[in-house]
Design an enzyme around this catalytic site. Structure first.
Site, short mmCIF file in Angstrom:
data_model
loop_
_atom_site.label_atom_id
_atom_site.label_comp_id
_atom_site.label_asym_id
_atom_site.label_seq_id
_atom_site.Cartn_x
_atom_site.Cartn_y
_atom_site.Cartn_z
N GLU A 41 -10.23 3.48 2.72
CA GLU A 41 -10.43 3.60 1.25
C GLU A 41 -9.76 2.46 0.43
O GLU A 41 -8.50 2.53 0.67
CB GLU A 41 -10.05 5.18 0.73
N LYS A 111 -17.78 7.92 -4.14
CA LYS A 111 -17.03 9.32 -3.83
C LYS A 111 -17.47 10.40 -4.72
O LYS A 111 -17.31 10.19 -6.00
CB LYS A 111 -15.58 8.94 -4.12
N CYS A 147 -12.16 10.26 1.91
CA CYS A 147 -10.71 10.75 1.38
C CYS A 147 -10.70 12.12 1.26
O CYS A 147 -10.92 13.03 1.81
CB CYS A 147 -9.99 9.72 0.62
N1 LIG Z 1 -7.23 9.04 -2.27
C1 LIG Z 1 -7.36 10.58 -2.20
O1 LIG Z 1 -8.57 10.84 -2.12
C2 LIG Z 1 -5.91 11.22 -1.62
C3 LIG Z 1 -6.31 12.65 -1.18
C4 LIG Z 1 -5.03 13.28 -1.13
O2 LIG Z 1 -3.99 12.73 -1.23
C5 LIG Z 1 -5.14 14.89 -0.51
O3 LIG Z 1 -6.34 15.39 -0.66
O4 LIG Z 1 -4.02 15.24 -0.36
#
Ligand SMILES: NC(=O)CCC(=O)C(=O)O
Length: 266
Positions: A41, A111, A147
């Site tokens: 990502e 996303k 993510c």
């Molecule tokens: N970039 C993200 O989506 C980080 C997600 C995260 O740190 C978490 O779900 O814990």
């Protein structure tokens, strides 16, 4: 299906242009070794480098698109090129790009679940609304998520309904919550009887140490491969038939009760 997950170190001292060139070369090095290459990502900026989001935003067909389309074509691979900060009108999206081996855009995914609660991505970016799958002919149908999406099982079930057999999840996941990363990747695989290919970043950016530990899980929940904390290429071979055999031999997906009513609020 041979897959290579390139776990990129995002170092704030490396200019974005240099990283783009370097990553394109890493993709090209997978020529002949992979059918599918996966990147993390927001690797151009770093997922937590909120201050750079606006400055490093690009149109869909911007510099990352151009560099990755050429790399996919040169390497003759399907390329999930991770995500970029996409600028559309006045809005920003965390948008993933998937290219065919001819360097054509096969899909893009904005996303849906934005991370940060009341700051960062959650307030700076707009949310996507559409589920995205990509059929790799003769191999697997990929379901795309990013993510923080990993925490929302209903998204993955929706992708299964749409035909997904393998989930590709680029991420910038912090070391502090690494146990969640591994657990959630395995849970999404087991509950959906699907492969999970989750590719994270290494290094530290914006003061957030990244977990690395990219992971590939099979439809039975077994970890096929897991990276360490540093920049690394994780190579693995997937057997498309394993999705069908798992779903046939332990047909839990057939017992889904669709449209379960939500409890009335009193
Ligand atoms: N970039 C993200 O989506 C980080 C997600 C995260 O740190 C978490 O779900 O814990």
């Amino acid at each position: 299906m041979r897959a290579s997950l390139i776990q990129i170190a995002v170092d704030p001292d490396e200019p974005v242009d240099s990283r783009r060139t370097r990553v394109a070369e890493l993709v090209r090095e997978e020529r002949g070794a992979a059918d599918l290459v996966v990147l993390p990502e927001l690797w151009p900026t770093g997922a937590f480098a909120y201050e750079s989001f606006a400055a490093e935003s690009e149109p869909l067909r911007g510099p990352t698109y151009e560099a990755m389309a050429a790399a996919a074509r040169d390497a003759e691979v399907w390329l999930h090129a991770g995500s970029v900060v996409e600028a559309v009108g006045g809005a920003l999206y965390n948008t993933s790009l998937v290219f065919s081996p001819r360097g054509e855009l096969a899909a893009s995914y904005r996303k849906i679940h934005r991370f940060g609660f009341d700051k960062g991505e959650a307030v700076m970016m707009a949310a996507g609304e559409e589920l995205v799958t990509v059929e790799v002919p003769g191999q697997l149908t990929l379901g795309v998520a990013t993510c923080y999406d990993l925490r929302f099982p209903e998204l993955f079930r929706g992708l299964v309904e749409a035909g997904a057999e393998a989930f590709v999840v680029p991420a910038g996941w912090p070391e502090r919550r690494r146990t969640h990363w591994t657990l959630l990747a395995r849970a999404r695989a087991v509950e959906n009887q699907a492969y999970v290919l989750a590719c994270g970043t290494a290094g530290t950016h914006a003061g957030v140490e990244q977990a690395g530990h990219s992971i590939v899980v099979d439809p039975w929940g077994e970890v096929l491969a897991e990276a360490g904390p540093d920049e690394e290429v994780l190579r693995v071979t997937l057997d498309p038939a394993k999705v069908t055999t798992t779903r046939d031999q332990f047909p839990a997906l057939k017992d889904r009760v669709l449209g379960v009513a939500r409890p009335e609020r009193g």
